[in-house]
Design a protein around this motif. Structure first.
Motif, PDB file in Angstrom:
ATOM      1  N   ASN A   3      56.772  22.606 -24.544  1.00  0.00           N
ATOM      2  CA  ASN A   3      57.802  21.591 -24.849  1.00  0.00           C
ATOM      3  C   ASN A   3      57.703  20.395 -24.254  1.00  0.00           C
ATOM      4  OD1 ASN A   3      59.144  23.504 -26.497  1.00  0.00           O
ATOM      5  ND2 ASN A   3      59.952  24.590 -24.585  1.00  0.00           N
ATOM      6  N   ASP A 159      48.560  17.326 -29.547  1.00  0.00           N
ATOM      7  CA  ASP A 159      47.987  18.696 -29.895  1.00  0.00           C
ATOM      8  C   ASP A 159      46.848  18.710 -30.794  1.00  0.00           C
ATOM      9  OD1 ASP A 159      47.680  21.453 -29.801  1.00  0.00           O
ATOM     10  OD2 ASP A 159      49.529  21.906 -30.502  1.00  0.00           O
ATOM     11  N   ASP A 176      53.266  17.187 -28.521  1.00  0.00           N
ATOM     12  CA  ASP A 176      53.866  18.489 -27.993  1.00  0.00           C
ATOM     13  C   ASP A 176      54.308  17.852 -26.400  1.00  0.00           C
ATOM     14  OD1 ASP A 176      54.640  20.905 -28.081  1.00  0.00           O
ATOM     15  OD2 ASP A 176      52.881  21.599 -28.823  1.00  0.00           O
TER      16      ASP A 176
END
Length: 563
Positions: A3, A159, A176
């Protein structure tokens, strides 16, 4: 996946006040920095994108911009992981303290992919779903993040392992969260270039701090020290940092201070911006053909069409060491085959051909990216405090190259068994003879390794008659040319050195060359008047012999000088 983490570093590591959009902003503002990294992907050897803007999203879905570059920052996202995260620092801005629910990264739609094992780039675009004019990659945080009084750093993971190339379009372009592994390790931060103007300059040479403000008003706090190489982009001596000066800083984020630690500072003049720039490891040098190739690590102004960018040099190309000292073309090409110590090159030019992936060079500069590289420098000055036995003395600077200083600043000089000594005729002499002559010399040139106000000399050259006054004709001057006029055979020289008359550093001498004057290049080879004046316009120093009367000189001989 991770996260997106908004990293709140320790207060000591985030001393970023005074660096945001309002130069510190009001009491309700704090600094927000942005870093990019890459989740390791085996799908690509290169993913080149152009990032234009980064914004924070507020709870009402409005945005606060923390990075905005009209030209765009070109990044190879794949290079931001070498088995572990590496971090590209984009800068910081002053934002209102409070909570933010996400961020948005805006990029050009064009992408160049280098699939694993391929040396040829593939042109792709982001899918229309990300926007028609620019690609907008959005991220909503799992929970709102708070920018407090000490500021906050945002670390974004591109990502690439999730990105898909479908029919020439990039889909599933995920950004991300990153845990910021290694953020406190300075070796995990990229050494990159940042352009702008100096503001809020403070300190004394060579230790400075200042705010670098870009044309798009992005701001960075910068620190420079004795290891920082400082040079004029046109190769002229006496680089000096001043408020308002246009510069290019090369450096990396220093987690201990929250500032950009400058490894080099290039001072630019008017018209000193080349549209294209590439940096990387050189190979396949062909001195006779005047070409070489660069394995691309960084680019500005273009995204490369292949792993190897073709470089062509011309008569207009200038060559420099990593400390900004001028090289001849032959000296530069002699260095290119060396494959040690992190040798790279930086090439600038105004012409890039995408079809042939060829950059025509205007400037070629040696770069060393490894640690503990020698900081080579040159200095001239008036000698004092001579100690022949240990072989040391001081000089009061009249000119310098490769480091930051001020006129008349005292620099300490040391010697060793490898030091080479030369007299005023450029002939080698013994150490004892050198120090005997040094006692009556008024100028000495020093070449060697600079560190903390001391130069460990590998070559010393002295002149006994500099500025003595009353000397015999012809007089001799050397310095930076300006007001160059081929038609009238005239130019002005800002004195760096002079012989046979009373002068002073920086004095302007107006030169008019005789109609039958002789001209030579820096290697002593004869050249035409047109060739000589053309080179002066490219920034070469001039060494002129003639008769000086007041502030005017009738020149009979002129020679280019590279230092």
């Amino acid at each position: 996946m991770k996260n997106l983490l908004l990293m709140l570093l320790a207060v000591a590591a985030l001393a970023l006040a005074g660096c945001g959009g309002g130069s510190g902003g009001s009491a309700s503002n704090a600094d927000a920095g942005f870093f990019a990294t890459d989740n390791l992907s085996d799908n690509y050897d290169g993913v080149w994108v152009t990032i234009r803007k980064v914004q924070l999203r507020k709870a009402d879905d409005s945005f606060i911009t923390i990075f905005d570059d009209a030209i765009g920052k070109i990044v190879n996202l794949r290079s931001l992981n070498d088995g572990a995260e590496r971090y590209a620092f984009f800068g910081e801005d002053s934002v209102p303290q409070g909570t933010y629910t996400g961020l948005r990264v805006e990029l050009d739609r064009d992408v160049v992919l280098f699939p694993t094992g391929s040396s040829t780039g593939q042109n792709r675009v982001f899918d229309d779903a990300y926007g028609n004019d620019r690609a907008r990659l959005d991220l909503i945080f799992g929970s709102a993040k708070t920018v407090g009084p000490s500021g906050l750093n945002f670390v974004c993971d591109f990502d690439l392992s999730a990105w898909e190339d479908v029919g020439g379009e990039i889909r599933n372009a995920i950004i991300d969260d990153s845990p910021g592994n290694g953020m406190n390790d300075p070796d995990r931060h990229e050494n990159e270039d940042y352009d702008g103007r100096i503001n809020e300059l403070a300190g004394t040479a060579p230790n400075f701090t200042f705010v670098l403000t870009s044309e798009s008003n992005n701001k960075l706090e910068v620190e420079a020290n004795s290891d920082t190489v400082v040079f004029n982009n046109n190769g002229q001596p006496n680089p000096t940092l001043t408020n308002g000066a246009r510069i290019e800083v090369r450096g990396k984020f220093n987690p201990a201070t929250g500032k950009l630690l400058a490894t080099s500072i290039k001072i630019k003049g008017s018209g000193d911006d080349d549209e294209f720039e590439v940096k990387g490891v050189p190979s396949l040098a062909n001195a006779a053909g005047r070409t070489f190739k660069v394995t691309t690590r960084e680019c500005e102004g273009f995204i490369p069409g292949g792993t190897l960018v073709n470089i062509v040099v011309t008569d207009a190309t200038r060559f420099f060491t990593d400390n900004g000292l001028v090289l001849t073309e032959a000296q530069f090409f002699e260095l290119l085959p060396i494959d040690s110590g992190g040798l790279e090159v930086e090439v600038e030019g105004a012409v890039y051909n995408f079809e042939t992936n060829t950059l025509t060079a205007k400037k070629c500069k040696i770069e060393h990216e490894g640690e503990n590289q020698e900081h080579e420098a040159e200095a001239r000055g008036v000698p004092s405090n001579l100690l022949p036995e240990p072989g040391t003395f001081d000089i009061a600077l009249t000119s310098w190259e490769g480091f930051s200083a001020t006129a008349a600043q005292i620099i300490h000089i040391t010697t060793n068994g490898e030091t080479e000594y030369k007299d005023g005729n450029n002939e080698k002499i013994s150490k004892g003879a050198f120090f005997e002559l040094l006692a009556i010399a008024t100028t000495v040139k020093v070449e060697g390794r600079y560190e903390n106000g001391t130069i460990a000399a590998h070559e010393l050259t002295l002149r006994v008659n500099s500025g003595g006054g009353g000397g015999e004709d012809p007089h001799e001057i050397k310095g930076s040319p300006s007001e160059i006029d081929l038609e009238t055979r005239s130019f002005s020289v800002s004195l760096v050195e002079w012989f046979g008359f009373n002068g002073q550093t920086g004095q302007q001498i107006n030169v008019v060359m005789n109609s039958n004057a002789n001209y030579r290049d820096n290697n002593g080879e004869t050249m035409t008047k047109e060739q000589f004046f053309g080179k002066l316009s490219e920034g070469w120093l001039a060494e002129v012999e003639g008769v000086v009367s007041g502030s005017n000189m009738a020149g009979v001989k002129a020679k280019l000088d590279d230092h």
